[in-house]
Design a protein around this motif. Structure first.
Motif, PDB file in Angstrom:
ATOM      1  N   VAL A 151      13.394 -57.644 -13.642  1.00 18.73           N
ATOM      2  CA  VAL A 151      13.956 -56.168 -12.947  1.00 18.73           C
ATOM      3  C   VAL A 151      14.890 -55.374 -13.834  1.00 18.73           C
ATOM      4  N   LEU A 152      15.945 -56.254 -14.607  1.00 19.74           N
ATOM      5  CA  LEU A 152      16.816 -55.390 -16.026  1.00 19.74           C
ATOM      6  C   LEU A 152      16.206 -54.842 -17.024  1.00 19.74           C
ATOM      7  N   ALA A 153      15.301 -55.819 -17.119  1.00 19.78           N
ATOM      8  CA  ALA A 153      14.311 -55.123 -18.391  1.00 19.78           C
ATOM      9  C   ALA A 153      13.482 -53.907 -18.666  1.00 19.78           C
ATOM     10  N   ALA A 154      13.090 -54.116 -16.803  1.00 21.32           N
ATOM     11  CA  ALA A 154      11.903 -52.916 -16.403  1.00 21.32           C
ATOM     12  C   ALA A 154      13.164 -51.532 -16.501  1.00 21.32           C
ATOM     13  N   GLY A 155      13.932 -52.068 -16.070  1.00 19.06           N
ATOM     14  CA  GLY A 155      14.675 -50.418 -15.844  1.00 19.06           C
ATOM     15  C   GLY A 155      14.994 -50.195 -13.908  1.00 19.06           C
TER      16      GLY A 155
ATOM     17  N   PHE B 188      13.016 -54.096   4.782  1.00 16.97           N
ATOM     18  CA  PHE B 188      12.304 -54.824   6.069  1.00 16.97           C
ATOM     19  C   PHE B 188      11.220 -53.569   6.490  1.00 16.97           C
ATOM     20  N   ARG B 189      11.371 -52.675   7.621  1.00 15.80           N
ATOM     21  CA  ARG B 189      10.197 -51.455   7.616  1.00 15.80           C
ATOM     22  C   ARG B 189       9.489 -50.598   6.129  1.00 15.80           C
ATOM     23  N   ARG B 190      10.887 -50.201   5.240  1.00 18.11           N
ATOM     24  CA  ARG B 190      10.556 -49.609   4.463  1.00 18.11           C
ATOM     25  C   ARG B 190       9.889 -49.602   2.654  1.00 18.11           C
ATOM     26  N   ASN B 191       9.544 -49.331   2.585  1.00 16.61           N
ATOM     27  CA  ASN B 191       8.915 -49.443   0.587  1.00 16.61           C
ATOM     28  C   ASN B 191      10.117 -48.156   0.751  1.00 16.61           C
ATOM     29  N   VAL B 192      11.175 -48.851  -1.008  1.00 13.99           N
ATOM     30  CA  VAL B 192      11.770 -47.900  -1.764  1.00 13.99           C
ATOM     31  C   VAL B 192      11.376 -47.891  -3.005  1.00 13.99           C
ATOM     32  N   HIS B 193      12.352 -47.421  -4.083  1.00 15.93           N
ATOM     33  CA  HIS B 193      11.767 -47.757  -5.418  1.00 15.93           C
ATOM     34  C   HIS B 193      13.214 -47.581  -5.987  1.00 15.93           C
ATOM     35  N   VAL B 194      13.550 -48.551  -7.090  1.00 18.36           N
ATOM     36  CA  VAL B 194      14.911 -48.358  -7.009  1.00 18.36           C
ATOM     37  C   VAL B 194      14.929 -48.576  -8.570  1.00 18.36           C
ATOM     38  N   THR B 195      15.935 -47.417  -9.056  1.00 15.49           N
ATOM     39  CA  THR B 195      16.090 -47.395 -11.140  1.00 15.49           C
ATOM     40  C   THR B 195      17.761 -47.966 -11.505  1.00 15.49           C
ATOM     41  N   ASN B 196      17.905 -47.184 -12.373  1.00 15.07           N
ATOM     42  CA  ASN B 196      19.448 -47.787 -13.591  1.00 15.07           C
ATOM     43  C   ASN B 196      19.789 -48.895 -12.620  1.00 15.07           C
ATOM     44  N   VAL B 197      19.072 -49.674 -13.033  1.00 10.84           N
ATOM     45  CA  VAL B 197      19.774 -50.865 -12.487  1.00 10.84           C
ATOM     46  C   VAL B 197      20.638 -52.430 -12.653  1.00 10.84           C
ATOM     47  N   ARG B 198      21.800 -52.049 -12.422  1.00 11.94           N
ATOM     48  CA  ARG B 198      22.676 -52.876 -13.290  1.00 11.94           C
ATOM     49  C   ARG B 198      23.814 -54.271 -12.768  1.00 11.94           C
ATOM     50  N   ILE B 199      24.142 -54.966 -13.629  1.00  9.04           N
ATOM     51  CA  ILE B 199      24.942 -55.954 -12.848  1.00  9.04           C
ATOM     52  C   ILE B 199      26.355 -55.972 -13.123  1.00  9.04           C
TER      53      ILE B 199
ATOM     54  N   LEU C   3      33.398 -58.350  -0.812  1.00 10.49           N
ATOM     55  CA  LEU C   3      33.625 -59.402  -0.295  1.00 10.49           C
ATOM     56  C   LEU C   3      33.203 -60.549  -1.502  1.00 10.49           C
ATOM     57  N   GLY C   4      32.088 -60.573  -1.381  1.00  7.29           N
ATOM     58  CA  GLY C   4      30.824 -61.652  -2.141  1.00  7.29           C
ATOM     59  C   GLY C   4      31.460 -61.545  -3.872  1.00  7.29           C
ATOM     60  N   SER C   5      31.316 -60.460  -4.069  1.00  8.33           N
ATOM     61  CA  SER C   5      31.991 -60.050  -5.639  1.00  8.33           C
ATOM     62  C   SER C   5      33.333 -60.617  -5.969  1.00  8.33           C
ATOM     63  N   ARG C   6      34.160 -61.586  -5.447  1.00  9.93           N
ATOM     64  CA  ARG C   6      34.528 -61.985  -6.217  1.00  9.93           C
ATOM     65  C   ARG C   6      34.395 -63.668  -6.953  1.00  9.93           C
ATOM     66  N   TRP C   7      33.246 -63.732  -6.069  1.00 11.13           N
ATOM     67  CA  TRP C   7      32.680 -65.094  -5.829  1.00 11.13           C
ATOM     68  C   TRP C   7      31.171 -65.527  -7.344  1.00 11.13           C
ATOM     69  N   VAL C   8      30.915 -64.290  -6.650  1.00 10.33           N
ATOM     70  CA  VAL C   8      29.144 -63.846  -7.909  1.00 10.33           C
ATOM     71  C   VAL C   8      29.592 -62.851  -8.275  1.00 10.33           C
ATOM     72  N   GLY C   9      28.330 -62.021  -9.306  1.00 11.98           N
ATOM     73  CA  GLY C   9      27.701 -60.958 -10.002  1.00 11.98           C
ATOM     74  C   GLY C   9      27.500 -60.127  -8.817  1.00 11.98           C
ATOM     75  N   ILE C  10      27.186 -59.121  -8.993  1.00 19.59           N
ATOM     76  CA  ILE C  10      26.132 -58.128  -7.862  1.00 19.59           C
ATOM     77  C   ILE C  10      25.095 -57.507  -8.877  1.00 19.59           C
ATOM     78  N   LEU C  11      23.950 -57.169  -8.171  1.00 27.60           N
ATOM     79  CA  LEU C  11      23.187 -56.784  -8.684  1.00 27.60           C
ATOM     80  C   LEU C  11      23.393 -55.293  -7.850  1.00 27.60           C
ATOM     81  N   VAL C  12      23.192 -54.172  -9.006  1.00 26.74           N
ATOM     82  CA  VAL C  12      23.219 -52.999  -7.829  1.00 26.74           C
ATOM     83  C   VAL C  12      22.203 -51.989  -8.654  1.00 26.74           C
ATOM     84  N   ALA C  13      21.882 -51.260  -7.714  1.00 24.14           N
ATOM     85  CA  ALA C  13      20.637 -50.311  -8.665  1.00 24.14           C
ATOM     86  C   ALA C  13      20.789 -49.067  -7.331  1.00 24.14           C
ATOM     87  N   ASP C  14      20.223 -48.038  -7.260  1.00 25.83           N
ATOM     88  CA  ASP C  14      20.207 -46.683  -6.939  1.00 25.83           C
ATOM     89  C   ASP C  14      18.947 -46.225  -5.872  1.00 25.83           C
ATOM     90  N   ILE C  15      18.909 -46.044  -5.288  1.00 27.42           N
ATOM     91  CA  ILE C  15      17.338 -45.840  -4.475  1.00 27.42           C
ATOM     92  C   ILE C  15      16.816 -44.548  -4.767  1.00 27.42           C
TER      93      ILE C  15
END
Length: 134
Positions: free
Chosen positions: A83-87, A94-105, A121-133
């Motif tokens: 996903v990072l390579a494609a961007g 759940f019941r909808r399809n979305v497209h995400v861009t601007n993917v970053r960690i 809260l979870g970012s204290r222990w793990v990295g977070i993948l964030v993307a714009d819908i």
């Protein structure tokens, strides 16, 4: 093998789960979720960065406004690299399809303002993948 020595563990994005849990999620949980589209889970559709083959990966996704966040307890797994390579990627929420861009960690301790509270809260222990819908 210690999780800190795992090949998917990189600085800022550690691999915190044991391999047996990874196997169980891959063989049991993922097929069920792909079939029944359970709430709280998302299916990320992406292409292999080397092979170009299509893949569908089940993750726990959290949305807040125009942002999608996924906690990376399995480190920088292959789907993350794809996903990072494609961007970009397509995501079934759940019941909808979305497209995400601007993917970053966002690495551990990074700026998580504007993300859902559970990922902050979870970012204290793990990295977070964030993307714009889009």
């Amino acid at each position: 093998m210690a999780t800190s020595d795992h090949p998917k563990s990189v600085p800022g994005v550690p691999y915190i789960f044991p391999d047996w849990l990874d196997y169980l999620q891959h063989k049991v949980e993922s097929p069920l979720i792909k079939r029944f589209h359970l709430p709280g889970f998302a299916v990320i559709e992406h292409r292999g960065r080397k092979s170009g083959n299509p893949y569908r990966t089940v993750v726990r996704a959290f949305c807040k406004g125009p942002r999608l966040a996924v906690m990376l307890g399995h480190g920088k797994a292959d789907w993350v690299r794809n996903v990072l390579a494609a961007g970009e990627a397509d995501v079934q929420l759940f019941r909808r399809n979305v497209h995400v861009t601007n993917v970053r960690i966002v690495p551990i301790g990074g700026d998580t303002s504007g993300l859902p509270w559970i990922t902050r809260l979870g970012s204290r222990w793990v990295g977070i993948l964030v993307a714009d819908i889009t």
